[in-house]
Motif scaffolding. Structure first.
Motif, PDB file in Angstrom:
ATOM      1  N   LYS A   1       0.964  -1.178   0.016  1.00 33.38           N
ATOM      2  CA  LYS A   1      -0.168   0.003   0.109  1.00 33.38           C
ATOM      3  C   LYS A   1       0.935   1.404   0.100  1.00 33.38           C
ATOM      4  CE  LYS A   1      -3.860  -1.668   2.591  1.00 33.38           C
ATOM      5  NZ  LYS A   1      -4.817  -1.633   3.930  1.00 33.38           N
ATOM      6  N   ARG A   2       0.278   2.266  -0.553  1.00 27.90           N
ATOM      7  CA  ARG A   2       1.006   3.558  -0.308  1.00 27.90           C
ATOM      8  C   ARG A   2       0.179   4.570   0.441  1.00 27.90           C
ATOM      9  NH1 ARG A   2       5.549   3.041  -3.448  1.00 27.90           N
ATOM     10  NH2 ARG A   2       5.900   5.382  -3.688  1.00 27.90           N
ATOM     11  N   PHE A   3       0.981   5.569   0.986  1.00 25.64           N
ATOM     12  CA  PHE A   3       0.220   6.497   1.749  1.00 25.64           C
ATOM     13  C   PHE A   3       0.449   7.687   1.390  1.00 25.64           C
ATOM     14  CE2 PHE A   3       1.321   2.579   4.028  1.00 25.64           C
ATOM     15  CZ  PHE A   3       0.200   2.504   4.793  1.00 25.64           C
ATOM     16  N   VAL A   4      -0.573   8.662   1.249  1.00 28.05           N
ATOM     17  CA  VAL A   4      -0.485  10.004   0.868  1.00 28.05           C
ATOM     18  C   VAL A   4      -0.320  10.739   1.966  1.00 28.05           C
ATOM     19  CG1 VAL A   4      -1.501  11.657  -0.545  1.00 28.05           C
ATOM     20  CG2 VAL A   4      -1.963   9.473  -1.305  1.00 28.05           C
ATOM     21  N   ILE A   5       0.916  11.415   2.045  1.00 29.45           N
ATOM     22  CA  ILE A   5       1.185  12.160   3.349  1.00 29.45           C
ATOM     23  C   ILE A   5       1.551  13.525   2.956  1.00 29.45           C
ATOM     24  CG2 ILE A   5       3.055  12.450   5.058  1.00 29.45           C
ATOM     25  CD1 ILE A   5       1.491   9.688   5.484  1.00 29.45           C
ATOM     26  N   SER A   6       0.846  14.597   3.718  1.00 24.20           N
ATOM     27  CA  SER A   6       1.156  15.816   3.348  1.00 24.20           C
ATOM     28  C   SER A   6       2.074  16.345   4.590  1.00 24.20           C
ATOM     29  CB  SER A   6      -0.056  16.809   3.480  1.00 24.20           C
ATOM     30  OG  SER A   6      -0.587  16.881   4.459  1.00 24.20           O
ATOM     31  N   ALA A   7       2.988  17.176   4.330  1.00 21.89           N
ATOM     32  CA  ALA A   7       3.707  18.011   5.467  1.00 21.89           C
ATOM     33  C   ALA A   7       4.130  19.401   5.196  1.00 21.89           C
ATOM     34  CB  ALA A   7       5.387  17.215   5.236  1.00 21.89           C
ATOM     35  N   SER A   8       4.029  20.186   6.205  1.00 17.78           N
ATOM     36  CA  SER A   8       4.310  21.653   5.864  1.00 17.78           C
ATOM     37  C   SER A   8       5.260  22.099   7.315  1.00 17.78           C
ATOM     38  CB  SER A   8       2.970  22.513   5.581  1.00 17.78           C
ATOM     39  OG  SER A   8       2.278  22.373   7.094  1.00 17.78           O
ATOM     40  N   ILE A   9       5.974  23.210   6.900  1.00 13.39           N
ATOM     41  CA  ILE A   9       6.655  23.760   8.210  1.00 13.39           C
ATOM     42  C   ILE A   9       6.335  25.169   8.292  1.00 13.39           C
ATOM     43  CG2 ILE A   9       9.034  24.145   9.147  1.00 13.39           C
ATOM     44  CD1 ILE A   9       9.723  21.832   7.505  1.00 13.39           C
ATOM     45  N   GLN A  10       6.066  25.767   9.443  1.00 16.18           N
ATOM     46  CA  GLN A  10       5.635  26.815   9.896  1.00 16.18           C
ATOM     47  C   GLN A  10       6.727  27.709  10.798  1.00 16.18           C
ATOM     48  OE1 GLN A  10       2.501  27.943   8.575  1.00 16.18           O
ATOM     49  NE2 GLN A  10       3.136  30.045   9.328  1.00 16.18           N
ATOM     50  N   LYS A  11       7.497  28.810  10.103  1.00 12.67           N
ATOM     51  CA  LYS A  11       8.587  29.377  10.972  1.00 12.67           C
ATOM     52  C   LYS A  11       7.831  29.926  12.225  1.00 12.67           C
ATOM     53  CE  LYS A  11      11.758  30.388   7.447  1.00 12.67           C
ATOM     54  NZ  LYS A  11      12.505  31.520   6.790  1.00 12.67           N
ATOM     55  N   PRO A  12       8.578  30.434  13.250  1.00 14.08           N
ATOM     56  CA  PRO A  12       8.028  31.146  14.362  1.00 14.08           C
ATOM     57  C   PRO A  12       7.721  32.683  13.663  1.00 14.08           C
ATOM     58  CG  PRO A  12      10.178  30.389  14.894  1.00 14.08           C
ATOM     59  CD  PRO A  12      10.182  29.915  13.388  1.00 14.08           C
ATOM     60  N   GLY A  13       6.691  33.116  14.229  1.00 14.54           N
ATOM     61  CA  GLY A  13       6.173  34.216  13.591  1.00 14.54           C
ATOM     62  C   GLY A  13       5.034  34.202  12.443  1.00 14.54           C
ATOM     63  N   GLY A  14       5.144  33.090  11.970  1.00  8.89           N
ATOM     64  CA  GLY A  14       3.951  32.851  11.033  1.00  8.89           C
ATOM     65  C   GLY A  14       4.318  32.674   9.526  1.00  8.89           C
ATOM     66  N   ASN A  15       5.527  33.051   9.313  1.00 11.57           N
ATOM     67  CA  ASN A  15       6.249  32.932   7.883  1.00 11.57           C
ATOM     68  C   ASN A  15       6.121  31.256   7.651  1.00 11.57           C
ATOM     69  OD1 ASN A  15       6.360  35.660   7.505  1.00 11.57           O
ATOM     70  ND2 ASN A  15       8.456  35.559   8.424  1.00 11.57           N
ATOM     71  N   THR A  16       5.744  30.801   6.460  1.00  8.62           N
ATOM     72  CA  THR A  16       6.003  29.545   5.926  1.00  8.62           C
ATOM     73  C   THR A  16       6.984  29.290   5.311  1.00  8.62           C
ATOM     74  OG1 THR A  16       3.523  29.551   5.744  1.00  8.62           O
ATOM     75  CG2 THR A  16       4.640  27.731   4.508  1.00  8.62           C
ATOM     76  N   PHE A  17       7.996  28.063   5.718  1.00 10.87           N
ATOM     77  CA  PHE A  17       9.165  27.657   5.227  1.00 10.87           C
ATOM     78  C   PHE A  17       8.808  26.707   4.161  1.00 10.87           C
ATOM     79  CE2 PHE A  17      12.332  24.234   4.713  1.00 10.87           C
ATOM     80  CZ  PHE A  17      13.415  24.905   4.187  1.00 10.87           C
ATOM     81  N   LEU A  18       7.882  25.763   4.322  1.00 10.24           N
ATOM     82  CA  LEU A  18       7.507  24.710   3.417  1.00 10.24           C
ATOM     83  C   LEU A  18       5.988  24.759   3.321  1.00 10.24           C
ATOM     84  CD1 LEU A  18       8.085  22.243   1.440  1.00 10.24           C
ATOM     85  CD2 LEU A  18       8.149  20.856   3.525  1.00 10.24           C
ATOM     86  N   PRO A  19       5.562  25.536   2.412  1.00  8.91           N
ATOM     87  CA  PRO A  19       3.995  25.567   2.282  1.00  8.91           C
ATOM     88  C   PRO A  19       3.199  24.433   2.430  1.00  8.91           C
ATOM     89  CG  PRO A  19       4.898  26.831   0.732  1.00  8.91           C
ATOM     90  CD  PRO A  19       5.911  26.047   1.171  1.00  8.91           C
TER      91      PRO A  19
END
Length: 170
Positions: A120-138
């Motif tokens: 089976k394969r798994f559809v995974i989403s990841a995002s990274i939010q910097k401190p202060g609200g800026n998105t590093f990885l949307p």
């Protein structure tokens, strides 16, 4: 700088053979999860990559990807954290990173094997939010096979970068 970080992340995902999720290109109504697919166990390893000559921390264990490009650009990896998280379909799980950013991981879907005995394969989403609200990885969505890491890297941390490995347990 944001473009460079996104390009590095995309390169790392592609270099490891993890295919982008078809869900990125085509949205569809999610099917109800079967009882066995309601939650999956995942491991997140948080590594600090540097070129300080100390080598690979033995606590990391077997991770051959670190010796291959683009990861071989660093000669030292230290294990900062190893987390077991439960991913429930449609419910994001957040983890605070050592540099103050927040990693959000979510199980989007479980895809049946194309071949009868295939995994089976798994559809995974990841995002990274910097401190202060800026998105590093949307938002990064991958179609990952159980037991294989996919990596997100590029955030600066104490003279090196953070490398995050995410793996769905087999």
């Amino acid at each position: 700088m944001r473009f460079l970080a996104s390009a590095i992340t995309a390169l790392m995902v592609l270099a490891l053979g993890v295919s982008p999720s078809p869900a990125v290109a085509q949205e569809k109504a999610p099917a109800p999860a079967a009882p066995s697919e309601a939650a999956v166990t995942s491991e997140v390893v948080v590594l600090h990559a540097t070129n300080d000559g100390t080598g690979i921390d033995p606590k990391i264990g077997k991770m051959p990807e670190l010796g291959k490009p683009p990861f071989s650009a660093y000669n030292s990896y230290k294990l900062l954290d190893r987390l077991k998280i439960s991913l429930q379909k449609g419910k994001p799980t957040t983890t605070k990173l050592p540099n103050g950013s927040v990693l959000m991981v979510s199980l989007k879907d479980v895809v049946d094997a194309k071949k009868q005995d295939g995994p089976k394969r798994f559809v995974i989403s990841a995002s990274i939010q910097k401190p202060g609200g800026n998105t590093f990885l949307p938002l990064l969505e991958v179609n990952a096979k159980a037991g294989e890491n996919f990596f997100v890297a590029g955030q600066q941390h104490k003279g090196g970068v953070l490398v995050l490995g995410v793996k769905v347990a087999p």
